[in-house]
Write an enzyme that holds these catalytic residues in place. Structure first.
Site, PDB file in Angstrom:
ATOM      1  N   CYS A  27     -60.947  10.856  21.635  1.00  0.00           N
ATOM      2  CA  CYS A  27     -62.079  11.133  22.510  1.00  0.00           C
ATOM      3  C   CYS A  27     -63.023  11.990  21.686  1.00  0.00           C
ATOM      4  O   CYS A  27     -62.784  13.173  21.497  1.00  0.00           O
ATOM      5  CB  CYS A  27     -61.586  11.884  23.743  1.00  0.00           C
ATOM      6  N   THR A  36     -50.356   9.520   7.645  1.00  0.00           N
ATOM      7  CA  THR A  36     -51.506   8.648   7.363  1.00  0.00           C
ATOM      8  C   THR A  36     -51.459   8.167   5.915  1.00  0.00           C
ATOM      9  O   THR A  36     -51.636   6.980   5.623  1.00  0.00           O
ATOM     10  CB  THR A  36     -52.814   9.431   7.630  1.00  0.00           C
ATOM     11  N   HIS A  78     -44.937  17.300  10.756  1.00  0.00           N
ATOM     12  CA  HIS A  78     -45.391  18.058  11.939  1.00  0.00           C
ATOM     13  C   HIS A  78     -45.079  17.367  13.254  1.00  0.00           C
ATOM     14  O   HIS A  78     -45.260  17.948  14.324  1.00  0.00           O
ATOM     15  CB  HIS A  78     -46.875  18.421  11.840  1.00  0.00           C
ATOM     16  N   GLN A  86     -42.573   9.252  15.317  1.00  0.00           N
ATOM     17  CA  GLN A  86     -42.306   9.834  16.639  1.00  0.00           C
ATOM     18  C   GLN A  86     -40.823   9.823  17.039  1.00  0.00           C
ATOM     19  O   GLN A  86     -40.482  10.279  18.127  1.00  0.00           O
ATOM     20  CB  GLN A  86     -43.113   9.074  17.712  1.00  0.00           C
ATOM     21  N   THR A 104     -50.539  17.881  -7.094  1.00  0.00           N
ATOM     22  CA  THR A 104     -49.557  18.961  -6.961  1.00  0.00           C
ATOM     23  C   THR A 104     -49.042  19.030  -5.533  1.00  0.00           C
ATOM     24  O   THR A 104     -49.837  19.117  -4.590  1.00  0.00           O
ATOM     25  CB  THR A 104     -50.203  20.305  -7.345  1.00  0.00           C
TER      26      THR A 104
HETATM   27  N1  PLP Z   1     -48.115   7.512  12.861  1.00  0.00           N
HETATM   28  C1  PLP Z   1     -47.883   7.860  14.132  1.00  0.00           C
HETATM   29  C2  PLP Z   1     -46.963   7.037  14.982  1.00  0.00           C
HETATM   30  C3  PLP Z   1     -48.495   8.996  14.675  1.00  0.00           C
HETATM   31  O1  PLP Z   1     -48.250   9.347  15.941  1.00  0.00           O
HETATM   32  C4  PLP Z   1     -49.362   9.744  13.852  1.00  0.00           C
HETATM   33  C5  PLP Z   1     -50.088  10.910  14.415  1.00  0.00           C
HETATM   34  O2  PLP Z   1     -50.423  10.962  15.576  1.00  0.00           O
HETATM   35  C6  PLP Z   1     -49.559   9.348  12.527  1.00  0.00           C
HETATM   36  C7  PLP Z   1     -48.919   8.221  12.061  1.00  0.00           C
HETATM   37  C8  PLP Z   1     -50.436  10.124  11.605  1.00  0.00           C
HETATM   38  O3  PLP Z   1     -49.764  11.310  11.281  1.00  0.00           O
HETATM   39  P1  PLP Z   1     -50.365  12.432  10.323  1.00  0.00           P
HETATM   40  O4  PLP Z   1     -51.082  13.381  11.205  1.00  0.00           O
HETATM   41  O5  PLP Z   1     -49.178  13.068   9.660  1.00  0.00           O
HETATM   42  O6  PLP Z   1     -51.250  11.760   9.344  1.00  0.00           O
END
Ligand code: PLP
Length: 356
Positions: A302, A70, A187, A168, A221
């Site tokens: 949701c 994000t 993650h 992904q 940091t």
């Molecule tokens: N971009 C994509 C394609 C995602 O699938 C996701 C999370 O579902 C994100 C960005 C956001 O990831 P993060 O949880 O690391 O902010």
């Protein structure tokens, strides 16, 4: 429990877990401190930077660590705009963290693929006003792959920076080399949460101001253990062959046999994702699957019991709430198909008894 929600968070890879736990124990000092413990943490951070860079064939100096995809998306999309180029174009199926910055949404077809002709026309008309174009490699809800090479060619022809959210894709499909800027998320690829990266050039203006961490590109940091785990996960994925689409195709066939529809079924898709629409709402199917020991999701937000219809499905012109099955390299397909069959049978029974 059979875990089929890898697109939300993939399980920690063993290599990442070991590296992460070790770093929590040993590398807790601030990597900006001049003493030995700080410098040990700094060295581990740089090692992780090299592993992340290697996974996508870039230079370590072009890797900026962030806390999440994000944040990486925000950094890419807020920090390149100028008076001459104030616009940010995003595909209509981007993750909300990219969509939020878009000044224009680019349409997709019924399979969820970007309309390249419309993009070419729009760039020919207004491309000189666009700072950055963001198109993801693979959609998190449907798994549909976008034509990254063609998008890169079009962007380059109009002097537009091409940002690609690759969250992904790693470990699942070959990674594209063309984008100027790439988002990676720890993650989603088997590392711990709390780490991600924006990789490539040009470097956007920083989103977070303050300290001079990350060469002044991202103040704050860094979470060294998360980043070390991220690096270990990237190293573990290096050289892996793409995932076998066989289990996905068996699941997709089962969806159709059970009266469902595979979203994006006519497009190239991630080999780990089946997004299916049934006559029953996806959230009821997900709840029934949960009782049967299968963790799946609807693939769309949701909140507090109220359905927010997916912007991805809306862009594809598909009404309804799907069920998303997203998995790793090891999956007991027959067990999942049995659970899906049983979940749908239970919902049929509930419907039948409530209409009696
Ligand atoms: N971009 C994509 C394609 C995602 O699938 C996701 C999370 O579902 C994100 C960005 C956001 O990831 P993060 O949880 O690391 O902010």
């Amino acid at each position: 429990m059979h875990y089929l929600d890898h697109n939300a968070s993939a399980p920690l890879l063993p290599e990442a877990r070991v590296a992460w736990l070790d770093a929590v124990e040993r590398l807790w000092a601030n990597p900006d401190s001049p003493h030995t413990l700080g410098q040990r943490a700094a060295a581990a951070l740089e090692g992780a930077r090299r592993s992340v860079a290697r996974l996508i064939g870039r230079a370590p100096r072009d890797v900026t660590f962030t806390s999440s995809a994000t944040e990486a998306n925000a950094m890419a999309l807020q920090g390149l705009r100028s008076e001459a180029r104030p616009e940010v174009w995003v595909s209509a199926v981007e993750h909300p963290s990219a969509l939020a910055w878009g000044t224009r949404r680019l349409g997709v077809d019924g399979e969820g693929r970007l309309d390249l002709d419309a993009l070419a026309d729009a760039l020919a008309r207004d491309g000189a006003r666009v700072a950055v174009l963001s198109v993801m490699a693979a959609n998190n809800e449907t798994g549909v792959l976008q034509p990254v090479t063609e998008v890169a060619r079009l962007a380059r022809a109009h002097g537009v920076v091409f940002h690609c959210d690759l969250s992904q894709a790693p470990g699942r499909v070959p990674l594209p080399s063309e984008p100027d800027l790439i988002t990676l998320s720890s993650h989603k690829l088997g590392g711990p949460r709390g780490a991600a990266a924006l990789v490539g050039r040009p470097a956007p203006r920083p989103l977070l101001l303050g300290g001079a961490q990350e060469r002044g590109r991202r103040a704050g940091t860094p979470d060294v253990p998360a980043i070390v785990g991220f690096g270990a996960a990237c190293a573990a994925l290096e050289g892996l062959s793409p995932m076998d689409p066989g289990p996905r195709d068996r699941l997709a066939d089962a969806v159709v046999a059970l009266g469902g529809r595979v979203l994006g079924g006519g497009a190239d898709r991630l080999p780990n994702t089946v997004c299916a629409l049934f006559p029953h709402p996806g959230d009821l199917i997900v709840a029934a699957l949960d009782q049967l020991g299968v963790a799946a999701s609807t693939g769309s937000a949701c909140a507090s019991g109220a359905h927010k219809l997916s912007h991805v499905l809306a862009a594809m012109g598909v009404p309804g709430v799907p069920v998303r099955l997203s998995f790793g390299r090891v999956i007991a397909v027959e067990v999942v198909i049995s659970a899906l069959t049983e979940a749908l049978a239970r919902l049929e029974e509930t419907c039948a008894s409530s209409s009696r």
